[in-house]
Design an enzyme around this catalytic site. Structure first.
Site, PDB file in Angstrom:
ATOM      1  N   HIS A   1       1.261  -1.053  -0.337  1.00  0.00           N
ATOM      2  CA  HIS A   1       0.329  -0.141  -0.147  1.00  0.00           C
ATOM      3  C   HIS A   1       1.242   1.063  -0.234  1.00  0.00           C
ATOM      4  CE1 HIS A   1      -2.730   2.996   1.649  1.00  0.00           C
ATOM      5  NE2 HIS A   1      -3.563   2.340   1.199  1.00  0.00           N
ATOM      6  N   ASP A   2       0.363   1.879  -1.031  1.00  0.00           N
ATOM      7  CA  ASP A   2       1.239   3.948  -1.225  1.00  0.00           C
ATOM      8  C   ASP A   2       3.277   3.866  -0.619  1.00  0.00           C
ATOM      9  OD1 ASP A   2      -0.930   4.441  -1.879  1.00  0.00           O
ATOM     10  OD2 ASP A   2      -1.354   5.070  -0.293  1.00  0.00           O
TER      11      ASP A   2
ATOM     12  N   LYS B   1      -4.095   4.912  -7.239  1.00  0.00           N
ATOM     13  CA  LYS B   1      -5.211   4.989  -5.824  1.00  0.00           C
ATOM     14  C   LYS B   1      -5.300   6.102  -5.867  1.00  0.00           C
ATOM     15  CE  LYS B   1      -4.520   3.216  -1.336  1.00  0.00           C
ATOM     16  NZ  LYS B   1      -4.498   4.699   0.082  1.00  0.00           N
TER      17      LYS B   1
END
Length: 292
Positions: free
Chosen positions: A35-36, A122
């Site tokens: 995630h990110d 995202k």
């Protein structure tokens, strides 16, 4: 308001109280979410110190374990160009984000996506918001999400809660996350433990993924074949011959060994003499029913 400079803090070594459920990661059901982990978000840390340095090592180890177990790996990354409408309320809360630092948009090199991984654009806190992550997981026959990355109490926690509301079991990998502070990190782990998922250490996750398992659906079989061959799952049709799609004898043997270790009485010849993906699925189903 922008993201604050983040002081080093030790990676959590003690996990929250016992979860309300006894879920365990299953290599036939799981997807790993990275995630990110873009350079932009990591630049707010001391990159050579905890929590980032050990977190990146553990994400890489988890990725290796997922590759070995046939578990899909999905990355999220914010885009370099966002209109005010696309940015939405995030603009008021955090400013322009990656849009203001386009040269820092790449995912950190030590955990960069591999050729067979999925990278999603995202847009909001949750990895499910305005993406096709849920559709992809359905196609793969997967209903568990192993969550790693930044920031634990923002996007990672929001994704865990969103997964729960979609009947996907979320797992927060405690020492493969980083946050604004030790307190924020601990809060995220405690919330997930108490309300929507399971918190576990990276080594426990790796150990669980090492357990062999059979594909749980025809789509899961197609996805596993696609990963081991190195092609999109959409290119694996029910009437296709896996050997004609590029499955060589070495990779075929690795499937035989994995499925045999999971308890299915399947040999090399059993698969090689069957010419269609649907025939492989029928064989797996028959062997599964015959398992003690």
């Amino acid at each position: 308001m922008s993201i604050p400079r983040i002081a080093p803090y030790p990676v959590p070594t003690s996990l929250p109280v016992q979860s309300r459920v006894n879920w365990q990661p299953d290599p036939a059901r799981a997807v790993l979410l990275v995630h990110d982990l873009q350079e932009y978000f990591l630049d707010f840390y001391d990159r050579g110190d905890a929590p980032v340095a050990p977190m990146l090592d553990r994400v890489r180890a988890l990725h290796d374990a997922c590759d070995g177990a046939g578990v899909p790996v999905v990355y999220t990354a914010q885009p370099t160009a966002q209109t005010p409408r696309q940015r939405g309320l995030l603009q008021e809360w955090w400013g322009p984000g990656v849009t203001a630092a386009t040269d820092r948009a790449a995912i950190a090199g030590s955990v960069a996506p591999r050729a067979h991984d999925t990278v999603l654009t995202k847009w909001r806190y949750s990895a499910f918001a305005m993406t096709d992550l849920h559709d992809r997981m359905r196609q793969w026959g997967r209903d568990q999400l192993l969550i790693t990355g930044v920031y634990a109490h923002i996007g990672c926690m929001a994704t865990a809660l969103d997964a729960f509301m979609r009947d996907i079991q979320p797992f927060m990998v405690a020492d493969a996350l980083a946050d604004f502070s030790a307190a924020d990190h601990a809060m995220a782990l405690d919330y997930v433990t108490q309300r929507c998922g399971v918190v576990l250490a990276s080594q426990a996750c790796i150990d669980a993924l090492a357990a062999p398992a059979l594909p749980t659906s025809l789509d899961a079989l197609r996805a596993e074949l696609a990963r081991i061959i190195g092609i999109p799952a959409a290119q694996v049709g029910l009437d296709d011959n896996p050997l004609h799609l590029g499955l060589d004898s070495i990779r075929l043997m690795s499937l035989v060994e994995r499925w045999s270790a999971a308890g299915a009485a399947i040999g090399f010849v059993d698969l090689a003499e069957r010419e269609r993906v649907s025939d492989w699925w029928a064989l797996l189903e028959a062997r599964r029913e015959a398992m003690p």
